[in-house]
Design a protein around this motif. Sequence first.
Motif, mmCIF file in Angstrom:
data_model
loop_
_atom_site.group_PDB
_atom_site.id
_atom_site.type_symbol
_atom_site.label_atom_id
_atom_site.label_comp_id
_atom_site.label_asym_id
_atom_site.label_seq_id
_atom_site.Cartn_x
_atom_site.Cartn_y
_atom_site.Cartn_z
ATOM 1 N N GLN A 63 -5.696 6.827 3.405
ATOM 2 C CA GLN A 63 -5.335 6.063 5.000
ATOM 3 C C GLN A 63 -5.424 7.562 5.820
ATOM 4 N N ARG A 64 -6.241 7.261 6.940
ATOM 5 C CA ARG A 64 -5.641 8.173 8.616
ATOM 6 C C ARG A 64 -5.886 7.814 8.995
ATOM 7 N N HIS A 65 -4.972 7.875 10.339
ATOM 8 C CA HIS A 65 -5.366 6.905 12.114
ATOM 9 C C HIS A 65 -4.532 7.861 12.629
ATOM 10 N N ARG A 66 -5.532 8.827 13.232
ATOM 11 C CA ARG A 66 -4.516 9.753 14.211
ATOM 12 C C ARG A 66 -3.377 10.737 13.464
ATOM 13 N N GLU A 67 -2.416 10.882 14.041
ATOM 14 C CA GLU A 67 -1.535 11.881 13.559
ATOM 15 C C GLU A 67 -1.361 11.535 12.314
ATOM 16 N N PHE A 68 -1.605 10.246 11.681
ATOM 17 C CA PHE A 68 -0.666 9.501 10.579
ATOM 18 C C PHE A 68 -2.017 9.937 9.222
ATOM 19 N N ALA A 69 -1.567 10.687 8.209
ATOM 20 C CA ALA A 69 -2.240 10.675 7.272
ATOM 21 C C ALA A 69 -1.335 10.356 6.370
ATOM 22 N N SER A 70 -2.528 9.056 5.269
ATOM 23 C CA SER A 70 -1.663 8.592 4.434
ATOM 24 C C SER A 70 -2.001 8.505 2.735
ATOM 25 N N VAL A 71 -0.888 8.738 1.712
ATOM 26 C CA VAL A 71 -1.625 8.981 0.086
ATOM 27 C C VAL A 71 -0.291 8.130 -0.836
ATOM 28 N N THR A 72 -1.347 7.131 -1.334
ATOM 29 C CA THR A 72 -0.448 6.279 -2.177
ATOM 30 C C THR A 72 -0.622 7.466 -3.952
ATOM 31 N N GLY A 73 -0.257 7.442 -4.603
ATOM 32 C CA GLY A 73 -0.068 7.147 -5.911
ATOM 33 C C GLY A 73 0.295 7.524 -7.293
ATOM 34 N N SER A 74 0.451 8.256 -8.004
ATOM 35 C CA SER A 74 1.191 8.638 -9.106
ATOM 36 C C SER A 74 1.697 10.177 -9.724
ATOM 37 N N TYR A 75 3.033 9.969 -9.574
ATOM 38 C CA TYR A 75 3.258 11.974 -9.429
ATOM 39 C C TYR A 75 4.407 11.940 -11.192
ATOM 40 N N ARG A 76 3.910 12.198 -11.484
ATOM 41 C CA ARG A 76 4.796 12.849 -13.097
ATOM 42 C C ARG A 76 5.417 11.166 -13.562
ATOM 43 N N GLU A 103 0.814 -1.352 0.390
ATOM 44 C CA GLU A 103 0.375 -0.457 -0.209
ATOM 45 C C GLU A 103 0.696 0.944 -0.024
ATOM 46 N N LEU A 104 1.971 1.096 0.523
ATOM 47 C CA LEU A 104 3.079 1.953 -0.437
ATOM 48 C C LEU A 104 4.296 1.822 -0.590
ATOM 49 N N ALA A 105 4.198 3.470 -1.568
ATOM 50 C CA ALA A 105 5.562 3.382 -2.334
ATOM 51 C C ALA A 105 7.220 3.097 -2.312
#
Length: 279
Positions: A53-66, A25-27
């Motif tokens: 995804q977010r839990h407490r202070e840990f907000a995560s995003v995985t995606g594509s950048y260029r 789930e993470l790059a």
Amino acid sequence: MPNADPRVALPVGEKQYHIGLGPGELAEFILLPGDPDRTARIAKRLDSIELEQRHREFASVTGSYRGQRISIVSTGIGTDNVEITVAEILAITDRPTFIRVGSCGALQPEMKLGDLVVTTGAVRLESTTSYFVHDGYPAVADYEAVVALLEASARLGHRTHVGLTATAPGFFGAQGRPIPQLPIRYPDLAEDMARQRVLNFEMEASALLVLAGLARCRAGVVCAVYAQRTTGDFVTGAAKDAAEAACVETGLESLLILAEMDRQKQQASTDRWRPSLWD
């Protein structure tokens, strides 16, 4: 299967306890802001998003950048949170590259609000890393990450300083800021660090650099100057937004540069990048 070592607190299943993420789930290229709200702002720059995804202070995003798969994971404030974040990311990735994008207070008078600071090493004023390494152990940024961040900031035209950072375990007394209701032990700490040519104060870098280095992973740090400690000035309003944007776009660009450096190493059949490999 139950974990063989009862001292290790792992949840049932593959999801990590704090960040709430599992394998895949993470790059392998990861930006680490501190502020969880910054994750959402950075995510708007991505071309596509596959996971949030977010839990407490840990907000995560995985995606594509260029064309490059990347992740953004906020750490919250402090080296204790960085320890949690890095440990759980290491459990579900192969050999990630970390770039911290944060804010800091400048200690040298020539530094301006909104400038960027690329960290080469960090003074370990915190104690989190002492549970992993000897007190004399250095917190050093990976040289490839430093090169990539400097190249990125130059491409984007941002005024940037490079050198040593001091990582403090708090914001007020731990950085020598007076507190009317409380005594502080080191009121001259900022001046002391400045005399030793330290560029800036922040609260996460040393833990990231030490832990990533122990895991044989690349890590670098770029911070925007939000405060000038020699004058007491703080950045506000549109200038603060511009400083954050400069830091974030430099971090994103550095990940693309690091990915290209990896391709160059692969073509040259070497595990160490050097300037002569750049095409």
